[in-house]
Structures are given as structure tokens and as C-alpha cells.
Design an enzyme around this catalytic site. Structure first.
Site, PDB file in Angstrom:
ATOM      1  N   ASP A  71       0.854  -1.192   0.000  1.00 35.65           N
ATOM      2  CA  ASP A  71       0.000   0.000   0.000  1.00 35.65           C
ATOM      3  C   ASP A  71       0.891   1.244   0.000  1.00 35.65           C
ATOM      4  OD1 ASP A  71      -3.228   0.477   1.023  1.00 35.65           O
ATOM      5  OD2 ASP A  71      -1.848   2.181   1.054  1.00 35.65           O
TER       6      ASP A  71
ATOM      7  N   HIS B 173     -10.429  -5.176  -3.209  1.00 35.14           N
ATOM      8  CA  HIS B 173      -9.087  -5.484  -2.694  1.00 35.14           C
ATOM      9  C   HIS B 173      -9.174  -5.921  -1.248  1.00 35.14           C
ATOM     10  CE1 HIS B 173      -9.961  -1.173  -2.356  1.00 35.14           C
ATOM     11  NE2 HIS B 173      -9.331  -1.208  -1.182  1.00 35.14           N
TER      12      HIS B 173
HETATM   13  P1  5GP Z   1      -9.792   1.381   0.401  1.00 32.93           P
HETATM   14  O1  5GP Z   1      -9.959   2.605   1.242  1.00 32.93           O
HETATM   15  O2  5GP Z   1     -10.439   1.529  -0.952  1.00 32.93           O
HETATM   16  O3  5GP Z   1     -10.219   0.123   1.117  1.00 32.93           O
HETATM   17  O4  5GP Z   1      -8.237   1.201   0.200  1.00 32.93           O
HETATM   18  C1  5GP Z   1      -7.552   1.744  -0.884  1.00 32.93           C
HETATM   19  C2  5GP Z   1      -6.085   1.655  -0.559  1.00 32.93           C
HETATM   20  O5  5GP Z   1      -5.353   1.820  -1.747  1.00 32.93           O
HETATM   21  C3  5GP Z   1      -5.605   2.737   0.414  1.00 32.93           C
HETATM   22  O6  5GP Z   1      -5.033   2.101   1.560  1.00 32.93           O
HETATM   23  C4  5GP Z   1      -4.575   3.524  -0.400  1.00 32.93           C
HETATM   24  O7  5GP Z   1      -3.468   3.936   0.377  1.00 32.93           O
HETATM   25  C5  5GP Z   1      -4.188   2.533  -1.471  1.00 32.93           C
HETATM   26  N1  5GP Z   1      -3.793   3.124  -2.737  1.00 32.93           N
HETATM   27  C6  5GP Z   1      -4.501   4.049  -3.438  1.00 32.93           C
HETATM   28  N2  5GP Z   1      -3.881   4.326  -4.593  1.00 32.93           N
HETATM   29  C7  5GP Z   1      -2.762   3.549  -4.628  1.00 32.93           C
HETATM   30  C8  5GP Z   1      -1.712   3.394  -5.588  1.00 32.93           C
HETATM   31  O8  5GP Z   1      -1.676   4.012  -6.648  1.00 32.93           O
HETATM   32  N3  5GP Z   1      -0.731   2.497  -5.276  1.00 32.93           N
HETATM   33  C9  5GP Z   1      -0.736   1.790  -4.101  1.00 32.93           C
HETATM   34  N4  5GP Z   1       0.284   0.936  -3.899  1.00 32.93           N
HETATM   35  N5  5GP Z   1      -1.714   1.911  -3.186  1.00 32.93           N
HETATM   36  C10 5GP Z   1      -2.706   2.788  -3.443  1.00 32.93           C
END
Ligand code: 5GP
Ligand code: ZN
Length: 114
Positions: free
Chosen positions: A30, A100
Site C-alpha cells: 500500500d 481489494h
Molecule cells: P480502500 O480505502 O479503498 O479500502 O483502500 C484503498 C487503498 O489503496 C488505500 O489504503 C490507499 O493507500 C491505497 N492506494 C490508493 N492508490 C494507490 C496506488 O496508486 N498504489 C498503491 N500501492 N496503493 C494505493
């Protein structure tokens, strides 16, 4: 999906620190880690949210958990323990609409979660 950042990471069009990949799933660190180890496990197939998962996709969800188990062992988290989380939609805290699994470890987790 053309405009999906996780589809682009899976395809290799956007760089990511990948720790695992096979024909069904990809896992990478992440960008904004919430624990010493914070890895995202995604299916190569674009599925927006858990609500959109079809019965035929349940196999790939199993593959995501299988990968998480292997990665947790590789990362040395298995014995101490770790957390897996799938956020769904706004109230669940989902920001990226390609399903995810978060694999979090390396510190004590709290309950109830925030
Ligand atoms: P959600 O809030 O949708 O469950 O989690 C999305 C996650 O994706 C977040 O923890 C955020 O830091 C991560 N994230 C968002 N964009 C990117 C990216 O471009 N690359 C990586 N490695 N992580 C990302
Ligand atoms: Zn996608």
C-alpha cells in the site's frame, strides 16, 4: 476498466511494489501504509465492490485469501497474527473501486475497528 488504477497496476502500466502475482491475483504494498506491513491483494478481474461479486467470482476471492495466507507467511506475520479487511462502499471506507483485500500486520490491531 480503462480508468481503474488497480487494473493498471495489475497490467503493469503503473508501477507498484509487487510482492506476489499469479494468473488470478496480484499483491503489492500500500502506498499509504497503516501498519508496518500493509499489502493489498487484488483480483486481475475488475470487480468494483463486494456487492458486485458474482457466484462465479467466489473462486477468485478464495484465491485472494490463499495469496494473503502465503504472503503473511513470507512476511513473517503468520504466527504473531495479522488482519485482513475488505472495505465496501462509502460507509465501509472504500476509496478505490476495484475490490481489494488489505493484509495488515507488524503491530497490535485494535477492536472494534475505527
Ligand atoms: P480502500 O480505502 O479503498 O479500502 O483502500 C484503498 C487503498 O489503496 C488505500 O489504503 C490507499 O493507500 C491505497 N492506494 C490508493 N492508490 C494507490 C496506488 O496508486 N498504489 C498503491 N500501492 N496503493 C494505493
Ligand atoms: Zn479495476
Amino acid at each position: 476498466m480503462d480508468n481503474c488504477i488497480f487494473c493498471k497496476i495489475a497490467a503493469g502500466d503503473i508501477p507498484a511494489d509487487k510482492v506476489y502475482e499469479d494468473g488470478d491475483v496480484v499483491a503489492f504494498r500500500d502506498l499509504n501504509p497503516q501498519a508496518p506491513t500493509h499489502i493489498l491483494v487484488i483480483p486481475r478481474k475488475h470487480i468494483a465492490t463486494l456487492n458486485d461479486l458474482r457466484v462465479e467470482d467466489e473462486v477468485v476471492l478464495g484465491r485472494m485469501y490463499g495469496a494473503a495466507r502465503e504472503i503473511a507467511a513470507q512476511e513473517g506475520l503468520a504466527d504473531a497474527g495479522y488482519r485482513t479487511v475488505v472495505n465496501c462502499n462509502e460507509a465501509g471506507g472504500q476509496a478505490v473501486f476495484h475490490i481489494h483485500l488489505h493484509l495488515l500486520g507488524g503491530r497490535m490491531m485494535h477492536w472494534p475497528p475505527g
